[in-house]
Design a protein around this motif. Structure first.
Motif, PDB file in Angstrom:
ATOM      1  N   TYR A  99      -1.557  19.239 -33.360  1.00  0.00           N
ATOM      2  CA  TYR A  99      -1.272  18.044 -32.379  1.00  0.00           C
ATOM      3  C   TYR A  99      -1.030  18.568 -30.922  1.00  0.00           C
ATOM      4  N   LYS A 100      -1.257  17.709 -30.234  1.00  0.00           N
ATOM      5  CA  LYS A 100      -1.365  18.107 -28.813  1.00  0.00           C
ATOM      6  C   LYS A 100      -0.078  18.697 -28.574  1.00  0.00           C
ATOM      7  N   ASP A 101       1.262  18.258 -28.881  1.00  0.00           N
ATOM      8  CA  ASP A 101       2.350  18.868 -28.329  1.00  0.00           C
ATOM      9  C   ASP A 101       2.594  20.247 -28.911  1.00  0.00           C
ATOM     10  N   GLU A 102       1.827  20.479 -29.932  1.00  0.00           N
ATOM     11  CA  GLU A 102       1.949  21.802 -30.721  1.00  0.00           C
ATOM     12  C   GLU A 102       1.101  22.861 -29.840  1.00  0.00           C
ATOM     13  N   VAL A 103      -0.009  22.176 -29.290  1.00  0.00           N
ATOM     14  CA  VAL A 103      -0.736  23.295 -28.634  1.00  0.00           C
ATOM     15  C   VAL A 103      -0.056  23.363 -27.149  1.00  0.00           C
ATOM     16  N   ARG A 104       0.556  22.258 -26.666  1.00  0.00           N
ATOM     17  CA  ARG A 104       1.224  22.708 -25.316  1.00  0.00           C
ATOM     18  C   ARG A 104       2.264  23.714 -25.569  1.00  0.00           C
ATOM     19  N   LYS A 105       3.039  23.704 -26.649  1.00  0.00           N
ATOM     20  CA  LYS A 105       3.963  24.703 -27.047  1.00  0.00           C
ATOM     21  C   LYS A 105       3.195  26.152 -27.001  1.00  0.00           C
ATOM     22  N   ILE A 106       2.109  26.061 -27.813  1.00  0.00           N
ATOM     23  CA  ILE A 106       1.210  27.550 -27.619  1.00  0.00           C
ATOM     24  C   ILE A 106       0.991  28.013 -26.295  1.00  0.00           C
ATOM     25  N   ALA A 107       0.409  26.997 -25.492  1.00  0.00           N
ATOM     26  CA  ALA A 107      -0.070  27.412 -24.106  1.00  0.00           C
ATOM     27  C   ALA A 107       1.138  27.926 -23.320  1.00  0.00           C
ATOM     28  N   LYS A 108       2.313  27.429 -23.570  1.00  0.00           N
ATOM     29  CA  LYS A 108       3.367  27.960 -22.740  1.00  0.00           C
ATOM     30  C   LYS A 108       3.718  29.369 -23.113  1.00  0.00           C
ATOM     31  N   ILE A 109       3.716  29.651 -24.409  1.00  0.00           N
ATOM     32  CA  ILE A 109       4.013  30.902 -24.952  1.00  0.00           C
ATOM     33  C   ILE A 109       2.943  32.094 -24.405  1.00  0.00           C
ATOM     34  N   LEU A 110       1.670  31.553 -24.408  1.00  0.00           N
ATOM     35  CA  LEU A 110       0.498  32.534 -23.759  1.00  0.00           C
ATOM     36  C   LEU A 110       0.454  32.338 -22.484  1.00  0.00           C
ATOM     37  N   GLY A 111       1.291  31.622 -21.798  1.00  0.00           N
ATOM     38  CA  GLY A 111       1.508  32.186 -20.113  1.00  0.00           C
ATOM     39  C   GLY A 111       0.600  31.008 -19.456  1.00  0.00           C
ATOM     40  N   VAL A 112      -0.080  29.968 -19.924  1.00  0.00           N
ATOM     41  CA  VAL A 112      -0.759  29.123 -19.251  1.00  0.00           C
ATOM     42  C   VAL A 112      -0.232  28.397 -18.135  1.00  0.00           C
ATOM     43  N   PRO A 113      -0.590  28.440 -16.778  1.00  0.00           N
ATOM     44  CA  PRO A 113       0.114  27.834 -15.890  1.00  0.00           C
ATOM     45  C   PRO A 113       0.671  26.363 -16.005  1.00  0.00           C
ATOM     46  N   GLU A 114       1.767  26.117 -15.681  1.00  0.00           N
ATOM     47  CA  GLU A 114       2.561  24.870 -15.983  1.00  0.00           C
ATOM     48  C   GLU A 114       1.570  23.754 -15.746  1.00  0.00           C
ATOM     49  N   LYS A 115       0.973  23.694 -14.301  1.00  0.00           N
ATOM     50  CA  LYS A 115       0.317  22.834 -13.710  1.00  0.00           C
ATOM     51  C   LYS A 115      -0.949  22.225 -14.929  1.00  0.00           C
ATOM     52  N   LEU A 116      -1.534  23.141 -15.620  1.00  0.00           N
ATOM     53  CA  LEU A 116      -2.529  23.016 -16.749  1.00  0.00           C
ATOM     54  C   LEU A 116      -2.058  22.368 -17.696  1.00  0.00           C
ATOM     55  N   PHE A 117      -0.900  22.912 -18.365  1.00  0.00           N
ATOM     56  CA  PHE A 117      -0.634  22.301 -19.665  1.00  0.00           C
ATOM     57  C   PHE A 117       0.378  21.058 -19.601  1.00  0.00           C
ATOM     58  N   MET A 118       0.645  20.498 -18.385  1.00  0.00           N
ATOM     59  CA  MET A 118       1.230  19.123 -18.269  1.00  0.00           C
ATOM     60  C   MET A 118       0.175  18.363 -17.677  1.00  0.00           C
ATOM     61  N   ARG A 119      -1.173  18.603 -17.546  1.00  0.00           N
ATOM     62  CA  ARG A 119      -2.223  17.838 -17.047  1.00  0.00           C
ATOM     63  C   ARG A 119      -2.535  16.785 -18.356  1.00  0.00           C
ATOM     64  N   HIS A 120      -2.992  15.600 -17.946  1.00  0.00           N
ATOM     65  CA  HIS A 120      -3.189  14.680 -19.056  1.00  0.00           C
ATOM     66  C   HIS A 120      -4.479  15.252 -20.023  1.00  0.00           C
ATOM     67  N   PRO A 121      -4.491  14.743 -21.181  1.00  0.00           N
ATOM     68  CA  PRO A 121      -5.612  15.013 -22.183  1.00  0.00           C
ATOM     69  C   PRO A 121      -6.878  14.230 -21.117  1.00  0.00           C
ATOM     70  N   PHE A 122      -7.804  14.784 -21.465  1.00  0.00           N
ATOM     71  CA  PHE A 122      -9.100  13.884 -21.000  1.00  0.00           C
ATOM     72  C   PHE A 122     -10.239  14.241 -21.924  1.00  0.00           C
ATOM     73  N   PRO A 123     -10.896  13.094 -22.357  1.00  0.00           N
ATOM     74  CA  PRO A 123     -12.039  12.957 -23.482  1.00  0.00           C
ATOM     75  C   PRO A 123     -12.971  13.986 -23.193  1.00  0.00           C
ATOM     76  N   GLY A 124     -13.530  14.783 -24.033  1.00  0.00           N
ATOM     77  CA  GLY A 124     -15.001  15.500 -23.875  1.00  0.00           C
ATOM     78  C   GLY A 124     -15.978  14.760 -23.224  1.00  0.00           C
ATOM     79  N   PRO A 125     -16.406  13.358 -23.580  1.00  0.00           N
ATOM     80  CA  PRO A 125     -17.426  12.616 -22.634  1.00  0.00           C
ATOM     81  C   PRO A 125     -16.836  12.256 -21.387  1.00  0.00           C
ATOM     82  N   GLY A 126     -15.834  12.425 -21.067  1.00  0.00           N
ATOM     83  CA  GLY A 126     -15.327  12.392 -19.615  1.00  0.00           C
ATOM     84  C   GLY A 126     -15.479  10.798 -19.254  1.00  0.00           C
ATOM     85  N   LEU A 127     -15.953  10.738 -17.707  1.00  0.00           N
ATOM     86  CA  LEU A 127     -15.981   9.330 -17.443  1.00  0.00           C
ATOM     87  C   LEU A 127     -16.978   8.527 -18.092  1.00  0.00           C
TER      88      LEU A 127
END
Ligand code: XMP
Length: 507
Positions: free
Chosen positions: A362-390
Motif C-alpha cells: 500500500y501507499k503508506d508502506e511505500v512512503r515509509k520505504i521512501a523515507k528509509i531510502l533517503g528520498v527527499p521529503e518534498k517528493l514523498f509527501m507529494r500526492h499520488p498522481f494517476p499513470g494516465p495523468g490529466l
C-alpha cells in the motif's frame, strides 16, 4: 517470519485485513480461497483468516476452501462470509436474514479472549445477507447485535472464531484490537514484519535476476522507490526513462528531471513524447479507451528506447496493490472497477519480462520505504498522481485548452492547500475540467466559459475516500483565483461525493 494467511472469498475489503495486520508488524498474505492444502502448508502460517465475500453458503456455486484446511489445527478466524462458512462446516445453521449494511452496536458477552479489552459494546461494520441461526456444538456466543444473535462466536478449545462484522474497516471501533487479539494472543505471532526487512528481502530477490532492467519513472513516489530498490540491487544494469506525455502537472517534467539529477545516481533519460500522445488521444472521450491509449503509447516509447539502448530483459513498474485489486487481476475474485494501465502484463511482441517489486504494498508502506531510502521529503509527501495523468482528470476529449485549464487550476488548488497548511493532510487534490460551460459576467461583458470542478479527498489507501470539508473561505479563495487567473473559466464547483459510490478520479 511469522505469517498469517488470509483466504480471499471475494470481499472488496479482503486485502485490508492483511493491511491492518501488517500495520502492527506481522506479515499477512492474501491467497485465493481455493488454494490447495499442500500449497497452504508450504506457506507455513501461524494462523488463518477467512475473508468476507459476496456469496451465500446456500448458493450451489458458493466458494469453499479445501476440506483438509479445517483440520490443520491452526487458529482460524472467519469474517462475515468466513464466519458463516465456519458455522456451516462445524454443524451450525445459517439462515437468510434481512440485509444489514452499515454500523451496528455490538454487545460483548465474553471478553476473555478474541474480544478482550474492547469494552462493553462497540460500533461494528456489517455487510451481510445471511446470519448464524444456530451455532455449532463446542462454540459459544461472545458478542451479539440487535439483529445478529451470534455476531461473534468462539471455540476457545479449538482456537476457532467467527465474526459477522468487518474488523478490518475503519468504521469498526476497536477493529484493530480484535485482529491483534487473534493474531498476537491466539496465534502467538511475532511482530517481525518491518519496512527495513521488506527492503532487504526485495533487494536480495532483485539481485538474483539476470539481464538489464528498464524502469519507467514518473517522478512519483512509487516508480522512484522501485528505481532506487533496483539500483541498490543491480546498480548500472538499471536504466531509468522518464516520458513527458503532456499529461503531467504544471512544469512537472522540469522538476522531475532536476530531482533525479540532483539526488540520485541512477542512469536517467527524459523523452519528450507530448505530440505523439496528444495526437493519439484526439477525439477520444471514453475513459477506458484513454487509459488503453496512454498505456499503449508508453509501451511504444519504451520499446523504441529499448531498441537503441538495450538489450533489456526486464521492464520495471511501480504498480501497487490498489491498482492490482481494482483491475480485477488480484489473486481473489473481486470484480473489475477501473482498468489501470500499468497492470495486466505486457504485449508479447515487446519481449520484456515485468518486474513489479511493490505489487503487494500500500501507499503508506511505500512512503515509509521512501523515507528509509533517503528520498527527499518534498517528493514523498507529494500526492499520488494517476499513470494516465490529466487524461483521466479531463472529462471528454483531451484538448490543449482543457489541459491548460486543468494544469493551472490544479496548481492553484495545490498552492492554496499548501498555504493553508493542508496539503499534506489530504490524500489527493486537483481541478478537473470537462465540456460543460456556463455563462459568466466579467467586467461588463458576458462570457461563456468552462466549468472547473475542484476535487479534494481524504483517504488512507485510495480504496475508499471522503471529500475533504474545506472551509468556505479557502474554497472561495481557490474559486476566485481560478476565475481571475484563467480567462476561459467562468464557474468553479466542488465535488462532494465520497468513494464509493464515486471514485477519486472523474474518469
Ligand atoms: P479511483 O479514481 O479509481 O482512483 O478512485 C484510485 C487511485 O488510483 C489512481 N488512479 C490511477 N492510477 N492508473 C494509475 O496508475 C490509472 O489508470 C488510475 N486511475 C486512477 C487515483 O489517482 C487514485 O489515487
Amino acid at each position: 517470519m511469522d505469517k498469517i494467511v488470509v483466504l480471499d472469498f471475494g470481499s472488496q475489503y479482503s486485502h485490508l485485513i492483511c493491511r491492518r495486520i501488517r500495520e502492527f508488524s506481522v506479515y499477512a498474505e492474501l491467497v485465493p480461497y481455493d488454494i490447495s492444502y499442500d500449497e497452504l502448508q508450504k506457506l507455513n502460517p501461524v494462523g488463518i483468516i477467512f475473508s468476507g465475500g459476496p456469496s451465500s453458503v446456500y448458493n450451489s456455486d458458493a466458494p469453499n476452501p479445501e476440506g483438509k484446511i479445517f483440520e490443520m489445527n491452526l487458529p482460524l478466524l472467519g469474517i462475515c462470509y468466513g464466519h458463516q462458512l465456519i458455522v456451516n462446516k462445524f454443524g451450525g445453521k445459517v439462515k437468510r436474514a434481512n440485509k444489514e449494511y452499515g454500523s451496528s452496536l455490538l454487545t460483548i458477552d465474553n471478553d476473555e479472549d478474541l474480544l478482550n479489552g474492547v469494552g462493553k459494546s462497540v460500533r461494528a461494520w456489517m455487510s451481510h445477507g445471511d446470519e448464524a441461526e444456530q451455532i455449532p456444538k463446542g462454540f459459544k456466543v461472545i458478542g451479539h447485535t440487535e439483529n445478529a444473535k451470534a455476531a461473534a462466536i468462539a471455540s476457545e478449545e479449538k482456537s476457532i472464531y467467527g465474526i459477522q462484522f468487518h474488523p478490518e474497516v475503519v468504521h469498526t471501533e476497536q477493529g484493530t484490537e480484535i485482529l491483534k487479539n487473534f493474531v498476537l494472543k491466539v496465534c502467538g505471532a511475532r511482530q517481525d514484519w518491518t519496512m527495513e526487512g521488506f527492503i532487504d528481502s526485495a533487494v536480495e530477490k532483485i539481485s538474483r535476476i539476470d539481464g538489464n532492467v528498464l524502469c519507467g519513472v514518473s517522478g512519483g513516489i512509487d516508480s522512484t522507490v522501485v528505481a532506487l530498490l533496483i539500483h541498490k540491487a543491480i546498480g548500472k544494469r538499471l536504466k531509468c526513462v522518464f516520458v513527458n506525455n503532456g499529461l503531467l502537472r504544471l512544469n512537472e517534467e522540469k522538476e522531475i528531471e532536476k530531482m533525479f539529477k540532483d539526488n540520485f545516481k541512477v542512469d536517467f533519460t527524459s523523452i519528450n513524447a507530448v505530440d505523439k500522445f496528444l495526437e493519439k488521444l484526439k477525439g477520444i472521450e471514453d475513459p477506458e479507451r484513454k487509459r488503453m491509449i496512454v498505456g499503449e503509447e508508453f509501451i511504444h516509447v519504451f520499446s523504441k528506447f529499448a531498441e537503441t539502448n538495450g538489450p533489456f530483459k526486464w521492464l520495471a513498474q511501480g504498480t501497487l496493490y490498489p491498482d492490482v485489486i481494482e483491475s480485477g487481476v488480484s489473486k481473489g475474485p473481486a470484480a473489475i472497477i477501473k482498468s489501470h494501465h500499468n497492470v495486466g502484463g505486457l504485449p508479447d511482441w515487446l519481449n520484456l519480462e515485468i518486474l513489479e517489486p511493490l505489487r503487494e504494498l500500500y501507499k503508506d508502506e511505500v512512503r515509509k520505504i521512501a523515507k528509509i531510502l533517503g528520498v527527499p521529503e518534498k517528493l514523498f509527501m507529494r500526492h499520488p498522481f494517476p499513470g494516465p495523468g490529466l487524461a483521466v482528470r479531463i472529462i471528454g476529449e483531451v484538448t490543449p485548452i482543457k489541459l491548460s485549464i486543468s494544469k493551472v487550476a490544479s496548481k492553484i488548488v495545490e498552492d492554496e492547500l499548501m498555504e493553508a497548511g493542508l496539503y499534506e493532510k489530504v490524500w489527493q487534490a486537483y481541478a478537473a475540467v470537462g465540456d460543460d460551460r456556463a455563462v459568466g459576467v466579467v467586467g461588463d461583458e458576458r462570457r461563456y466559459g468552462n466549468i472547473v470542478m475542484i476535487r479534494v479527498v481524504d483517504s488512507v489507501d485510495a480504496m475508499t475516500a471522503d471529500w475533504t470539508r474545506l472551509s468556505h473561505g479557502l474554497l472561495e479563495k481557490m474559486s476566485n483565483r481560478i476565475t481571475n487567473e484563467i480567462e476561459d473559466v467562468t464557474w468553479v464547483t466542488y465535488a462532494i461525493s465520497s468513494k464509493p459510490p464515486a471514485t477519486i478520479e472523474p474518469q
